[in-house]
Design a protein around this motif. Structure first.
Motif, mmCIF file in Angstrom:
data_model
loop_
_atom_site.group_PDB
_atom_site.id
_atom_site.type_symbol
_atom_site.label_atom_id
_atom_site.label_comp_id
_atom_site.label_asym_id
_atom_site.label_seq_id
_atom_site.Cartn_x
_atom_site.Cartn_y
_atom_site.Cartn_z
ATOM 1 N N ALA A 81 -77.825 4.639 24.875
ATOM 2 C CA ALA A 81 -77.866 6.031 24.427
ATOM 3 C C ALA A 81 -76.502 6.485 23.950
ATOM 4 C CB ALA A 81 -78.361 6.921 25.558
ATOM 5 N N SER A 82 -75.454 6.078 24.659
ATOM 6 C CA SER A 82 -74.095 6.424 24.240
ATOM 7 C C SER A 82 -73.784 5.819 22.871
ATOM 8 C CB SER A 82 -73.080 5.922 25.276
ATOM 9 O OG SER A 82 -73.330 6.506 26.541
ATOM 10 N N LEU A 83 -74.198 4.561 22.701
ATOM 11 C CA LEU A 83 -73.999 3.900 21.417
ATOM 12 C C LEU A 83 -74.767 4.625 20.312
ATOM 13 C CD1 LEU A 83 -72.876 1.493 19.795
ATOM 14 C CD2 LEU A 83 -74.926 0.206 20.450
ATOM 15 N N ARG A 232 -77.977 -9.714 27.411
ATOM 16 C CA ARG A 232 -79.221 -9.967 26.671
ATOM 17 C C ARG A 232 -80.150 -8.761 26.739
ATOM 18 N NH1 ARG A 232 -82.794 -14.504 28.272
ATOM 19 N NH2 ARG A 232 -84.006 -13.566 26.598
ATOM 20 N N ALA A 233 -80.258 -8.152 27.917
ATOM 21 C CA ALA A 233 -81.106 -6.970 28.068
ATOM 22 C C ALA A 233 -80.578 -5.823 27.200
ATOM 23 C CB ALA A 233 -81.158 -6.554 29.541
ATOM 24 N N PHE A 234 -79.264 -5.672 27.176
ATOM 25 C CA PHE A 234 -78.653 -4.631 26.341
ATOM 26 C C PHE A 234 -78.975 -4.874 24.866
ATOM 27 C CE2 PHE A 234 -75.145 -3.319 23.620
ATOM 28 C CZ PHE A 234 -75.042 -1.971 23.921
ATOM 29 N N SER A 235 -78.809 -6.108 24.415
ATOM 30 C CA SER A 235 -79.052 -6.407 22.996
ATOM 31 C C SER A 235 -80.524 -6.224 22.641
ATOM 32 C CB SER A 235 -78.596 -7.832 22.673
ATOM 33 O OG SER A 235 -79.345 -8.788 23.400
ATOM 34 N N SER A 236 -81.430 -6.532 23.582
ATOM 35 C CA SER A 236 -82.857 -6.320 23.312
ATOM 36 C C SER A 236 -83.176 -4.837 23.238
ATOM 37 C CB SER A 236 -83.692 -6.994 24.393
ATOM 38 O OG SER A 236 -83.569 -8.391 24.342
ATOM 39 N N GLY A 237 -82.600 -4.055 24.152
ATOM 40 C CA GLY A 237 -82.845 -2.616 24.145
ATOM 41 C C GLY A 237 -82.197 -1.905 22.988
ATOM 42 N N ALA A 238 -81.220 -2.558 22.332
ATOM 43 C CA ALA A 238 -80.533 -1.942 21.196
ATOM 44 C C ALA A 238 -81.463 -1.744 20.006
ATOM 45 C CB ALA A 238 -79.337 -2.793 20.787
ATOM 46 N N THR A 239 -82.684 -2.247 20.107
ATOM 47 C CA THR A 239 -83.670 -1.958 19.054
ATOM 48 C C THR A 239 -83.928 -0.461 18.957
ATOM 49 O OG1 THR A 239 -85.454 -2.323 20.662
ATOM 50 C CG2 THR A 239 -84.839 -4.177 19.265
ATOM 51 N N ALA A 240 -83.540 0.297 19.985
ATOM 52 C CA ALA A 240 -83.692 1.752 19.937
ATOM 53 C C ALA A 240 -82.889 2.367 18.800
ATOM 54 C CB ALA A 240 -83.266 2.367 21.273
ATOM 55 N N LEU A 241 -81.889 1.637 18.305
ATOM 56 C CA LEU A 241 -81.040 2.179 17.242
ATOM 57 C C LEU A 241 -81.578 1.903 15.843
ATOM 58 C CD1 LEU A 241 -78.987 1.946 19.758
ATOM 59 C CD2 LEU A 241 -77.229 2.022 17.993
ATOM 60 N N VAL A 274 -82.545 10.196 21.647
ATOM 61 C CA VAL A 274 -81.792 9.918 22.875
ATOM 62 C C VAL A 274 -82.514 10.499 24.083
ATOM 63 C CG1 VAL A 274 -79.664 10.467 24.126
ATOM 64 C CG2 VAL A 274 -79.552 9.708 21.743
ATOM 65 N N SER A 275 -83.015 11.722 23.959
ATOM 66 C CA SER A 275 -83.701 12.375 25.084
ATOM 67 C C SER A 275 -84.957 11.602 25.483
ATOM 68 C CB SER A 275 -84.073 13.819 24.707
ATOM 69 O OG SER A 275 -82.924 14.562 24.370
#
Length: 778
Positions: A81-83, A232-241, A274-275
């Motif tokens: 979310a910060s990213l 790896r979990a972070f990079s997978s969740g980065a699909t939010a961007l 983000v919310s």
């Protein structure tokens, strides 16, 4: 300047009108611009929908390592979310600095150089294709989360949805925004309600998700997590961007003031995304959801929150809708970026053409084809497709933000003329570049073996394709602008009349010959083996009335092209002379049957155009072969019309040829698709002093059919008039280069094939090998 009306639809065109709608004039482009309330669903549906599966991707990695790893969800979600906030704020600077759109490609190209710009463009194009594939697959997953019996139909349902969205987008940007607005806002409302009710219920202890069968690759034991798993979990969740950059690419589609409206829409999208992402991640970590092939994480949260029932069903309906419609973001940005690349000559020119509804329809269709191909290859599986996803996203993010840093550094040197707030902007974009660059490294490292290598290989391949296309266009441009053809300089026009039978088409062609009065006429008759039949010569003499006798030309087998080439090569002519090969033909069928049955004749005409200074004049006659009246009479009036699209050596050669025909009236016609381009053409025409007037005819609906037919019929409405349409035609050396040109000459040939008293002459401009080019004059 003449302004034709919109052509009336017939046959296939009527079907097109039903699906796509009536053509919109180019002047209506301003009315297609979007207000913020429609721009949000059009350009933000991808970014908003990503929250529906981003948390699931985090859980998929965490639970694959440890059964009790869900407590890491919120810290990872907070970092993502910060990213996202950093990226949104950074792209607001881009929108303000580059109100013309183009996003990462324009920013990178102008500030970092051509190669970084092309890398950004390749990454974006891949991202847009994957957005459609992932969004549609995720939407179908949401559908069979509520209706498991449909799971085996995932691929055909996915492809059907792609086709549906394609048709909607072909109807226009504003229309697609109006259609997709309700599902988008309904999804936002349903998720906000879900989060609100879920948080309220968590005050007394969060309800637990229903036990379901987890995916087979998940862990079966409890153990500590390594830093690698967390990354790896972070990079997978980065699909939010994904989709955050879409608004910066589509600024020209907003209502004025465009950059202000786009910037505000981007901020609204960031707050909502983000919310929702943080809310879903919090509930997922507290409700002990798992990942399953039967029900998505969001579906499990909704089922636990609402206890099934209508609330659960509505969330699934709206989630499926937004996930499917998230593809719409790509349908706006892929065609727009492709048109910019085509304008810069890195993609085929056809991508810059607007369709009937003022959308870049070629880009829309190509996007649909590649998306369907990916869905079929990967079985519409979200988890397989998403592994390819974020590398391209963060590549474009990093290059764009780095380019903005260079942009603000350049502003610093302008002194008092520097943009206001450049100091704050450079800090924001520097943070964005650093953050997205670090994530790009993490994503590449963690996802490389899971499929990201495909994208990493594809990007340089696409960049190589861009450069190859650009190189071809540059070679063509240099050849056309060498000024080796001088206006008004023309030699003798040698005419070769190909007579294959003494019929009505031969009679019509003879009338055309008499109209242009060539100094040298060579009527030829192809013979195979035996001599020419005696009755043919007698019938010809009776028809030709004093014209030269037919000359037999022997052909081997069915190689008429080879025989004609040999005959033409034996003609005594200078370098400035033209050889006009007149080809009479009977048209007794429709276009489809003509292309199938007259392949040898089509091959002959195409092959002759590769001969130096050889012009092919097609004399078609619709009807039967019986001579009806004397078609060979000289028309009382001849008109030569040169259809031009630019002013260069090919055009000058065509004008020289048209003047050699000795018509009573010779004019050039430019069909205006772009008013700015028309002004440039008129200025170039005046500078070249080509000796004939140039008419500019409006084509307000970007379809040349109506305007061209009307211009010709303005003259052929008189039965004593014959019109010679002269078209400059590029002849490329390699067949694949045909895909890089609009093939307007082929379009005109097809259009004039069934027009009475019209002869179409193709004046070829054969593109030489670049190594053979001599230096241009001057």
């Amino acid at each position: 300047m003449q302004s034709p009306t919109s052509p009336k639809p017939k046959g296939a065109s009527l079907t097109k009108r039903v699906l796509v709608g009536r053509a919109v004039a180019s002047s209506g482009l301003e009315h297609t611009l979007l207000p913020k309330i429609l721009a949000l669903p059009v350009f933000s549906s991808d970014a908003l929908s990503s929250v529906a599966y981003a948390t699931e991707e985090i859980l998929h990695v965490l639970l694959g390592a440890s059964l009790l790893a869900s407590h890491f969800v919120m810290p990872i979600a907070a970092a993502i979310a910060s990213l996202m906030i950093i990226v949104v704020v950074s792209y607001r600077q881009t929108v303000k600095a580059y109100p013309s759109g183009g996003g990462a490609y324009i920013v990178s190209k102008e500030n970092l150089g051509m190669t970084p710009g092309l890398v950004a463009a390749a990454a974006l194009l891949i991202d847009y294709i994957l957005t459609v594939s992932v969004s549609i697959a995720a939407g179908v997953f949401a559908i069979y989360s509520a209706a498991p019996g449909l799971k085996h139909l995932a691929v055909p349902i996915s492809i059907g949805l792609v086709i549906m969205i394609t048709v909607v987008n072909l109807r226009g940007v504003k229309e697609s925004g109006s259609i997709f607005a309700v599902p988008t806002y309904a999804f936002i409302a349903s998720v906000v309600a879900l989060i609100g009710i879920g948080l309220f219920r968590c005050l007394g202890g969060c309800p637990l998700a229903e036990d379901i069968v987890a995916k087979g690759e998940l862990a079966t034991t409890v153990g500590p997590l390594s830093a690698w798993v967390v990354l790896r979990a972070f990079s997978s969740g980065a699909t939010a961007l994904t989709g955050v950059e879409a608004i910066s690419n589509g600024v020209p589609a907003f209502r004025r003031p465009q950059s202000k409206n786009a910037s505000e829409t981007l901020a609204i999208m960031g707050v909502i995304a983000v919310s929702m992402f943080l809310g879903i991640s919090f509930l997922a970590s507290r409700m002990q959801v798992t990942v399953s092939e039967e029900r998505s994480v969001l579906a499990q949260i909704a089922h636990a929150t609402f206890g099934g029932g209508i609330g659960f069903v509505l969330v699934q309906i709206f989630t499926a809708s937004i996930l499917v419609l998230a593809a719409n973001t790509s349908y706006q940005d892929f065609p727009r970026l492709a048109s910019i690349l085509a304008r810069d000559r890195f993609l085929p020119r056809q991508f810059s053409n607007r369709g009937d509804r003022l959308v870049f329809s070629n880009g829309v269709v190509v996007l649909a084809v590649f998306s369907c191909l990916l869905l079929w290859l990967f079985d519409a599986d979200v988890n397989k497709l998403v592994q390819l996803y974020v590398v391209g996203v963060f590549t474009s993010f990093t290059l764009s933000q780095s380019g903005m840093v260079r942009h603000w550094l350049a502003e610093r040197h302008k002194g008092e003329g520097a943009a206001k707030g450049w100091r704050a902007s450079i800090v924001i974009n520097a943070i964005g570049a650093l953050a997205t660059g670090v994530v790009l490294v993490v994503v590449t490292a963690t996802k490389f073996s899971h499929g990201a290598y495909i994208v990493i290989i594809a990007i340089p391949v696409i960049v190589f394709m861009f450069r190859s296309i650009h190189s071809h266009y540059e070679v063509v441009k240099r050849q056309l602008r060498r000024e080796t053809i001088t206006a008004g300089v023309r030699g003798t026009n040698h005419v070769v009349l190909l007579v294959r039978d003494i019929d009505s088409s031969a009679s019509e062609a003879l009338g055309y010959v008499r109209a242009i009065r060539p100094l040298n006429l060579r009527p030829v008759f192809p013979v195979t083996g035996a001599a020419m039949p005696d009755d043919v010569q007698e019938r010809w003499r009776a028809l030709a009335h004093g014209m030269p006798d037919l000359e037999p030309i022997p052909i081997k087998g069915s190689d008429l092209l080879g025989a004609m080439r040999a005959f033409i090569s034996g003609l005594d002519r200078s370098d400035d002379d033209f050889v006009t090969v007149i080809v009479p033909e009977l048209i007794e069928e429709g276009m489809t049957a003509y292309l199938l049955r007259k392949r040898a004749l089509i091959r002959l005409k195409a092959g002759l155009l590769r001969e130096p200074n050889v012009v092919v004049a097609d004399v078609p006659v619709a009807g039967d072969s019986e001579l009806q009246g004397d078609r060979s009479l000289i028309p009382q009036r001849t008109v030569a019309l040169v259809f031009v699209s630019s002013v260069h050596d090919a055009t000058i050669r065509a004008v020289n040829y048209a003047q050699s025909l000795g018509a009573a009236e010779t004019r050039a016609i430019y069909f205006e698709l772009d008013p700015d381009e028309a002004s440039r053409i008129e200025a170039d025409w005046f500078d070249k002093r080509l000796g004939i007037p140039l008419d500019v005819v409006e084509a307000p609906f970007r379809d040349l059919t109506g305007p061209m037919i009307e211009e010709v019929r303005r003259f052929t409405v008189r039965e004593d008039t014959l019109v010679s349409v002269v078209v400059p035609e590029f002849v490329v050396r390699k067949w694949r280069h045909l895909l890089l040109h609009n093939q307007n000459a082929l379009f005109v040939k097809r259009l004039m094939l069934f027009e009475e008293r019209v002869v179409l002459s193709s004046v070829p401009f054969v593109l030489a090998d670049p190594k053979e080019l001599a230096p241009a004059r001057g």
